[in-house]
Every structure is written in C-alpha cells, then in structure tokens.
Scaffold this motif. Sequence first.
Motif, PDB file in Angstrom:
ATOM      1  N   TYR A 324      18.660  40.249  54.726  1.00 11.39           N
ATOM      2  CA  TYR A 324      20.604  40.543  55.500  1.00 11.39           C
ATOM      3  C   TYR A 324      20.831  41.688  54.577  1.00 11.39           C
ATOM      4  N   LYS A 325      19.588  42.688  54.234  1.00  9.74           N
ATOM      5  CA  LYS A 325      20.191  44.242  54.292  1.00  9.74           C
ATOM      6  C   LYS A 325      20.601  44.851  55.356  1.00  9.74           C
ATOM      7  N   ASP A 326      20.989  44.515  56.425  1.00  9.63           N
ATOM      8  CA  ASP A 326      21.875  45.167  56.667  1.00  9.63           C
ATOM      9  C   ASP A 326      23.236  44.697  57.293  1.00  9.63           C
ATOM     10  N   VAL A 327      23.921  43.273  56.711  1.00  4.04           N
ATOM     11  CA  VAL A 327      25.194  42.973  56.326  1.00  4.04           C
ATOM     12  C   VAL A 327      25.368  43.220  54.992  1.00  4.04           C
ATOM     13  N   LEU A 328      24.564  43.060  53.861  1.00  2.05           N
ATOM     14  CA  LEU A 328      24.361  43.101  52.963  1.00  2.05           C
ATOM     15  C   LEU A 328      25.486  44.580  52.169  1.00  2.05           C
ATOM     16  N   ILE A 329      25.365  45.618  53.719  1.00  2.00           N
ATOM     17  CA  ILE A 329      26.104  46.929  53.157  1.00  2.00           C
ATOM     18  C   ILE A 329      27.805  46.723  52.901  1.00  2.00           C
ATOM     19  N   TYR A 330      27.817  45.927  54.243  1.00  2.00           N
ATOM     20  CA  TYR A 330      29.230  45.839  53.813  1.00  2.00           C
ATOM     21  C   TYR A 330      29.805  44.720  52.487  1.00  2.00           C
ATOM     22  N   LEU A 331      29.176  44.094  51.635  1.00  2.00           N
ATOM     23  CA  LEU A 331      29.428  43.251  50.926  1.00  2.00           C
ATOM     24  C   LEU A 331      30.787  43.776  49.644  1.00  2.00           C
ATOM     25  N   TYR A 332      30.763  44.737  49.389  1.00  2.00           N
ATOM     26  CA  TYR A 332      32.364  45.399  49.197  1.00  2.00           C
ATOM     27  C   TYR A 332      33.206  44.630  50.030  1.00  2.00           C
ATOM     28  N   ILE A 333      32.995  44.705  50.893  1.00  4.33           N
ATOM     29  CA  ILE A 333      34.588  44.299  51.984  1.00  4.33           C
ATOM     30  C   ILE A 333      34.878  42.506  51.090  1.00  4.33           C
ATOM     31  N   ILE A 334      33.783  42.315  51.175  1.00  4.14           N
ATOM     32  CA  ILE A 334      34.176  40.678  50.978  1.00  4.14           C
ATOM     33  C   ILE A 334      33.719  40.458  49.325  1.00  4.14           C
ATOM     34  N   PHE A 335      33.819  40.993  48.672  1.00  2.53           N
ATOM     35  CA  PHE A 335      34.050  40.672  46.643  1.00  2.53           C
ATOM     36  C   PHE A 335      35.689  40.441  47.041  1.00  2.53           C
ATOM     37  N   PRO A 336      36.892  41.784  47.542  1.00  6.95           N
ATOM     38  CA  PRO A 336      37.932  41.472  47.174  1.00  6.95           C
ATOM     39  C   PRO A 336      38.235  40.620  47.626  1.00  6.95           C
ATOM     40  N   ILE A 337      38.211  39.709  48.104  1.00  7.97           N
ATOM     41  CA  ILE A 337      39.085  38.521  48.410  1.00  7.97           C
ATOM     42  C   ILE A 337      39.319  37.686  47.601  1.00  7.97           C
ATOM     43  N   VAL A 338      38.048  37.735  46.406  1.00  4.34           N
ATOM     44  CA  VAL A 338      37.993  36.350  45.633  1.00  4.34           C
ATOM     45  C   VAL A 338      39.663  36.816  44.567  1.00  4.34           C
ATOM     46  N   VAL A 339      39.798  37.897  44.690  1.00  2.85           N
ATOM     47  CA  VAL A 339      40.743  38.375  44.027  1.00  2.85           C
ATOM     48  C   VAL A 339      41.910  37.084  44.877  1.00  2.85           C
ATOM     49  N   PHE A 340      42.063  37.772  45.834  1.00  3.72           N
ATOM     50  CA  PHE A 340      43.564  37.086  46.486  1.00  3.72           C
ATOM     51  C   PHE A 340      43.447  35.803  46.671  1.00  3.72           C
ATOM     52  N   GLU A 341      41.772  34.993  46.825  1.00  5.29           N
ATOM     53  CA  GLU A 341      41.682  33.575  47.466  1.00  5.29           C
ATOM     54  C   GLU A 341      41.784  32.808  45.970  1.00  5.29           C
ATOM     55  N   GLY A 342      41.388  33.311  44.708  1.00  7.02           N
ATOM     56  CA  GLY A 342      41.665  33.052  43.763  1.00  7.02           C
ATOM     57  C   GLY A 342      43.409  33.178  42.821  1.00  7.02           C
ATOM     58  N   LYS A 343      43.903  33.801  43.043  1.00  7.17           N
ATOM     59  CA  LYS A 343      45.174  33.680  42.940  1.00  7.17           C
ATOM     60  C   LYS A 343      45.760  32.478  43.445  1.00  7.17           C
ATOM     61  N   MET A 344      45.319  32.433  45.103  1.00  5.61           N
ATOM     62  CA  MET A 344      46.230  31.288  45.595  1.00  5.61           C
ATOM     63  C   MET A 344      45.349  29.966  45.102  1.00  5.61           C
ATOM     64  N   SER A 345      44.353  29.832  45.182  1.00  8.72           N
ATOM     65  CA  SER A 345      44.027  28.529  44.750  1.00  8.72           C
ATOM     66  C   SER A 345      44.711  27.785  43.298  1.00  8.72           C
ATOM     67  N   LEU A 346      44.072  28.669  42.506  1.00 13.95           N
ATOM     68  CA  LEU A 346      44.731  28.496  40.924  1.00 13.95           C
ATOM     69  C   LEU A 346      45.744  28.577  40.945  1.00 13.95           C
ATOM     70  N   LEU A 347      46.901  29.178  41.363  1.00 16.24           N
ATOM     71  CA  LEU A 347      48.498  29.237  41.056  1.00 16.24           C
ATOM     72  C   LEU A 347      49.376  28.634  41.712  1.00 16.24           C
ATOM     73  N   VAL A 348      48.984  29.681  43.091  1.00 16.52           N
ATOM     74  CA  VAL A 348      50.366  29.457  44.264  1.00 16.52           C
ATOM     75  C   VAL A 348      50.107  27.963  44.761  1.00 16.52           C
ATOM     76  N   ASN A 349      48.859  27.876  45.241  1.00 17.41           N
ATOM     77  CA  ASN A 349      49.389  26.554  44.874  1.00 17.41           C
ATOM     78  C   ASN A 349      49.468  25.588  44.425  1.00 17.41           C
ATOM     79  N   THR A 350      49.277  25.368  42.729  1.00 15.89           N
ATOM     80  CA  THR A 350      48.866  24.573  42.098  1.00 15.89           C
ATOM     81  C   THR A 350      50.268  24.254  42.251  1.00 15.89           C
ATOM     82  N   TYR A 351      51.315  25.976  41.857  1.00 15.17           N
ATOM     83  CA  TYR A 351      52.902  25.256  41.660  1.00 15.17           C
ATOM     84  C   TYR A 351      53.560  24.991  42.849  1.00 15.17           C
TER      85      TYR A 351
END
Length: 474
Positions: A324-351
């Motif tokens: 999977y090494k050929d796509v793992l070079i893009y992992l740095y793009i995927i990681f920040p998704i958690v910043v937005f999806e995490g806030k969406m799931s915990l805070l925005v959706n709940t409120y």
Amino acid sequence: MFYKYAQLMKNFAFVIFSNLISLLISVFVILVIPKYIGVADYGYFQLYIFYTMFVGFMHFGINDGLYLRVGGVDYCSIDKKSFFSQYYLLFVFQLILAFLSLIFFTFSDFEHEKKFIIYMTLICMVVVNTRYMLLFTLQATYRIKEYSVITIFDRTSFLISVFLLLIFNFENFQFFIYADLTSKFLSLFLASYYCKDIVFRGFNDFDLKHALGQLVLNAKVGVKLMLSNIASKMIIGNVRLAIEVAWSVVVFGKISLMLSITGFVMIFINSIGLVLFPFLRRVDSSKLNAIYKVLRNALSVFLLFFLFFYYPVSSFLKYWLVDYKDVLIYLYIIFPIVVFEGKMSLLVNTYLKVLRKEKVLLKVNFLTVIVSLVVTSISVFVIGDLEVALYGILFVTAFRVVIFELYIERFLVIDLKKSIFLEVFVVFYFLFVNRMYSQYASFILYCALMLLVIFMARKSIFRLKELFFKRDGA
C-alpha cells in the motif's frame, strides 16, 4: 453537582472504555487483514463495508425519530408495550424490503463478487436496522453501560472470528464478511437480552394500528435527520465510489484503508457524542451557548494535536504494509479530515439535534453533497489525479463544518470567526510543511505552531474544567 457531573462522568467512563476496546480491535483488524490477504480481496471487503454504511437509509428515519423523541427520558418511563409492537413491525418491514431488493438484484448484470456483496449487505440491513432500534433506545434513555457492553461484544466477537480465519488460512474476502455478519447477529441477541422487557412479550401485546402510527410519527420526526446522515456519508462516499469506478477496486481498497486509519479517532469522538446528546437535552437552554464555545475551543486543540500521530503512523504503515506504499504517501492529506469530521460529529451534530434543527442539518448536508459531486467530477473524471481527489475530500469536509459553524454562531449569538480561521490556518500549515519538507522537519515546524495554539487556548481548557466541576450557586 453542576450539570449532574457524577452521572455524566460515569457514562463517559463506560463509553470511553467500550470505544477504547473497539479502537484497539479496529487497529488490529485494519493492520492485520490487509497484511495477510490479497489487495483485491481487501478491496472487495472494503466495498462491503462501504455499502453497509448506507443500510440506515432503509429504515426511513424511524430509528432517528425514536432517538429524538425519547432522548433524555428514563428507560423505566417508556411504554414497553408500544416499543414491542414497533420493534417487530420494523423487523417485518426490513424483511420485506430485503426480499424485494433480492429479487431486483438477482436479475442485475453485476459481476459475481459484487452480487455476493449486495446480498450480504441486504442481510446486514435487516440485522443492523432492527438492532439499532434497541441501541438507540438504550442511548437515548441513558443506559450507556448496556450500550457499551454491546459495543465491546460486537467488536470482540468479530476480532475472534478474524483471528480464527487467519490461523486456518481462510483468506477469501467472503469469510470476513461472514465474520462481520456473525458479530452483528450475536450483538443483536445481546441487545435483545438487555431490552427483554421490550423484545420478549406475549403476542397479545402486539398492537398493529398503534405501532404503525408510532412508526409513521417516528419517520416524520426522524426523516430529516436520516436523510442528513445519508447525505453526510455521501460527502466522502461520492469520492470513494468515483475512485472505484475510475480506477479499480484495488485502488478503492487502498484509499479505504487510509480513511479507516483516521476512523480510529472518530470511534473515540463519536462515543463522547453519545453521552452529550441526552445530557444536553437536560441542560438549561440559556447555558448552551457558553458550553458550545468552551467545548469547541478545547476540542479544536485536541483534534489539532491528533495530527501529531500522523508521523509515527505513516512511518510504521510504510514499513508494515508494503503493498500500500504507493498511496500511503498521501496519508498527510487524509489525517486532517479528522479535525473537521470530529468537530462535526461531536459538537455540530449534537448541538443541532438538541436544538431540533434537523432541517438545517439536512439543507447544509445536501448543499455539501452537491459541492462534493462537483469537486469529485473535476478531480476524478476531468483531471484524473488521485492526489487532487484526496484534497477534494478534505475540502468538502472543511466546507461543511465552516458553513454549519457560521449558522451556529448566528443562532447562539457567539463569536466563532477567529477560531474557525485559526483552525483552517493550522490545517493548511500542516499540509504545507508536510508537502514541502521531510517528515522530521515538518514535525518540528508543526510542533512549534501547536505550542503557540495551546498557549492561546489555555483559558478555554481551564474553563472546560470549571464547567463540569463548578457547583450550582458557586
């Protein structure tokens, strides 16, 4: 204590422990399965997981409506006889839908592997949607301990099944789908035991007319939330599906692996949201704005801090999953998704659920789906670049949260623009340093910025502690 602190912390403890177990199991499964089965087989297994994400569409908002209507009510106060009738009527409804869908797909032109996946998804639909009525009831009525035990049991039984399959060299993706369905069946039986005063009653208690009326009412209340949840999944799902169409199931599996890695932290974040919803339903509405701002700033620091895990995770995965090494070079793009999806799931959706703004959830999520379709069409089918497609996923997740927070800012009359700008800037900075510099250099540069962010957010972190420890009248 302020906001019934003891009860809240007890429920947090149960949920966090259960989801920590689920997290560890998920880490094991995601690291082990792709290591020992073929890339194509893993791709088909991920395709099954992807399809099952949308089975919730087939209860037409019934479970979501029940959750919204019962949220904050004690379990002993609900009408068990009514729930009994609703439960079995929903079960029969799911069986009919599955049978009709089975007939339709039997005469379709899908390849053998995809037909198998669709058939298994239909079975999953019946089990999951029936089980969710019980799980949503436990969540909404604050029976968090029982919900947590079911969660642990579900994932543990799946882990044992996977372990046995690998020991005896069953490496075909079909066996892993069977393992997943088995764990869901078993957890349904356990949920039925915890809700036995709902599930196991005499036939004389079944009231078809009443149950039908309640299910229709639940659907009317929950359909907006259900459609919103489906739209939310389609935001990223559009890109994943387009990748499978434009490239192959192998590339789809590799991208799904990366998205699963960021899903680790989402398990933990979602668990907190389960506790917050019924808790906030009992809070004085005049205090919701103050709680939101404090929770938002503290959560933002936590999620931005999570990006540090990119560095050890990336290094390990490139060594462990060589295929999977050929796509793992893009992992740095995927990681920040958690910043937005995490806030969406915990805070925005709940409120927005607490404020009963399901219509707002639906409108913004569908707007984001349209944006996602446009971005996907351009990045996948016009430009044809996988890296651009992954940036597209990150863009649409950020776009959605910003739109929602601007609405919440206006509704709760609080100032969020500076916090939103800072968060987006830090994510952009993270992407820039990882795109331009080595991992070691980017780690040092990101660390320097995070020290400044933590210093700026120190008041919110201490304020969060005061919110939950402060006594009434203190």
